[in-house]
Design a protein around this motif. Structure first.
Motif, mmCIF file in Angstrom:
data_model
loop_
_atom_site.group_PDB
_atom_site.id
_atom_site.type_symbol
_atom_site.label_atom_id
_atom_site.label_comp_id
_atom_site.label_asym_id
_atom_site.label_seq_id
_atom_site.Cartn_x
_atom_site.Cartn_y
_atom_site.Cartn_z
ATOM 1 N N GLY A 1 0.813 -1.213 0.000
ATOM 2 C CA GLY A 1 0.000 0.000 0.000
ATOM 3 C C GLY A 1 0.845 1.261 0.000
ATOM 4 O O GLY A 1 0.350 2.356 0.217
ATOM 5 N N ASP A 2 2.151 1.096 -0.268
ATOM 6 C CA ASP A 2 3.067 2.234 -0.247
ATOM 7 C C ASP A 2 2.876 3.124 -1.473
ATOM 8 O O ASP A 2 2.403 2.679 -2.515
ATOM 9 C CB ASP A 2 4.519 1.763 -0.201
ATOM 10 C CG ASP A 2 4.883 1.115 1.128
ATOM 11 O OD1 ASP A 2 4.122 1.285 2.106
ATOM 12 O OD2 ASP A 2 5.929 0.443 1.183
ATOM 13 N N ALA A 3 3.300 4.344 -1.339
ATOM 14 C CA ALA A 3 3.229 5.296 -2.445
ATOM 15 C C ALA A 3 4.166 4.844 -3.568
ATOM 16 O O ALA A 3 5.286 4.401 -3.324
ATOM 17 C CB ALA A 3 3.622 6.686 -1.973
ATOM 18 N N ALA A 4 3.687 4.948 -4.792
ATOM 19 C CA ALA A 4 4.499 4.596 -5.956
ATOM 20 C C ALA A 4 5.357 5.787 -6.358
ATOM 21 O O ALA A 4 4.890 6.924 -6.342
ATOM 22 C CB ALA A 4 3.602 4.184 -7.112
ATOM 23 N N VAL A 5 6.597 5.505 -6.708
ATOM 24 C CA VAL A 5 7.498 6.546 -7.200
ATOM 25 C C VAL A 5 8.018 6.204 -8.599
ATOM 26 O O VAL A 5 8.656 7.035 -9.231
ATOM 27 C CB VAL A 5 8.673 6.809 -6.232
ATOM 28 C CG1 VAL A 5 8.176 7.448 -4.949
ATOM 29 C CG2 VAL A 5 9.430 5.539 -5.930
ATOM 30 N N HIS A 6 7.724 5.004 -9.080
ATOM 31 C CA HIS A 6 8.166 4.564 -10.402
ATOM 32 C C HIS A 6 6.961 4.056 -11.191
ATOM 33 O O HIS A 6 6.030 3.497 -10.620
ATOM 34 C CB HIS A 6 9.178 3.416 -10.304
ATOM 35 C CG HIS A 6 10.306 3.698 -9.375
ATOM 36 N ND1 HIS A 6 11.352 4.523 -9.696
ATOM 37 C CD2 HIS A 6 10.533 3.282 -8.104
ATOM 38 C CE1 HIS A 6 12.190 4.589 -8.681
ATOM 39 N NE2 HIS A 6 11.707 3.847 -7.696
ATOM 40 N N ALA A 7 7.015 4.234 -12.502
ATOM 41 C CA ALA A 7 6.006 3.681 -13.404
ATOM 42 C C ALA A 7 6.721 2.744 -14.368
ATOM 43 O O ALA A 7 7.626 3.173 -15.086
ATOM 44 C CB ALA A 7 5.286 4.787 -14.152
ATOM 45 N N LEU A 8 6.335 1.484 -14.357
ATOM 46 C CA LEU A 8 6.919 0.491 -15.249
ATOM 47 C C LEU A 8 6.011 0.382 -16.466
ATOM 48 O O LEU A 8 4.839 0.009 -16.345
ATOM 49 C CB LEU A 8 7.030 -0.866 -14.563
ATOM 50 C CG LEU A 8 8.121 -1.019 -13.512
ATOM 51 C CD1 LEU A 8 7.930 -0.088 -12.327
ATOM 52 C CD2 LEU A 8 8.212 -2.438 -13.050
ATOM 53 N N VAL B 1 0.715 0.145 -17.652
ATOM 54 C CA VAL B 1 1.493 0.727 -16.554
ATOM 55 C C VAL B 1 1.290 -0.065 -15.269
ATOM 56 O O VAL B 1 0.156 -0.356 -14.891
ATOM 57 C CB VAL B 1 1.076 2.197 -16.302
ATOM 58 C CG1 VAL B 1 1.862 2.788 -15.142
ATOM 59 C CG2 VAL B 1 1.245 3.034 -17.557
ATOM 60 N N TRP B 2 2.391 -0.407 -14.648
ATOM 61 C CA TRP B 2 2.389 -0.874 -13.267
ATOM 62 C C TRP B 2 3.130 0.180 -12.467
ATOM 63 O O TRP B 2 4.142 0.713 -12.930
ATOM 64 C CB TRP B 2 3.117 -2.197 -13.119
ATOM 65 C CG TRP B 2 2.324 -3.411 -13.475
ATOM 66 C CD1 TRP B 2 1.042 -3.469 -13.917
ATOM 67 C CD2 TRP B 2 2.791 -4.759 -13.419
ATOM 68 N NE1 TRP B 2 0.675 -4.760 -14.149
ATOM 69 C CE2 TRP B 2 1.730 -5.574 -13.852
ATOM 70 C CE3 TRP B 2 3.987 -5.339 -13.058
ATOM 71 C CZ2 TRP B 2 1.833 -6.954 -13.921
ATOM 72 C CZ3 TRP B 2 4.102 -6.716 -13.133
ATOM 73 C CH2 TRP B 2 3.030 -7.516 -13.548
ATOM 74 N N LEU B 3 2.652 0.452 -11.282
ATOM 75 C CA LEU B 3 3.304 1.412 -10.396
ATOM 76 C C LEU B 3 4.133 0.653 -9.363
ATOM 77 O O LEU B 3 3.758 -0.455 -8.959
ATOM 78 C CB LEU B 3 2.256 2.279 -9.705
ATOM 79 C CG LEU B 3 1.396 3.118 -10.649
ATOM 80 C CD1 LEU B 3 0.256 3.777 -9.893
ATOM 81 C CD2 LEU B 3 2.244 4.149 -11.370
#
Length: 73
Positions: free
Chosen positions: A16-23, A38-40
């Protein structure tokens, strides 16, 4: 009244952590070459998710979560 953008949450199961990257990825047997899904990812899960996509030949690139290209999704 200002509308807040939805929080970007890591796509890893149970995280549930904040995403900082977008794959950015696509499955060439299902998607056109220019399509990007997109996966975060948070910092902790970035490598794991990139590896999962790469092993299947799906990973295309990783960008900042706030720099997802228009039309990706």
């Amino acid at each position: 009244m200002a509308v807040e953008a939805p929080a970007l949450i890591c796509s890893a199961k149970g995280c549930g952590d904040a995403a900082v990257h977008a794959l950015l990825w696509n499955n060439p047997s299902l998607h056109t070459p220019d399509r990007r899904k997109v996966w975060l990812a948070c910092d902790e899960h970035r490598e794991h998710l990139e590896e999962f996509l790469s092993l299947r030949g799906f990973h295309r690139e990783t960008v900042d979560a706030h720099a997802i290209p228009e039309g990706a999704g």
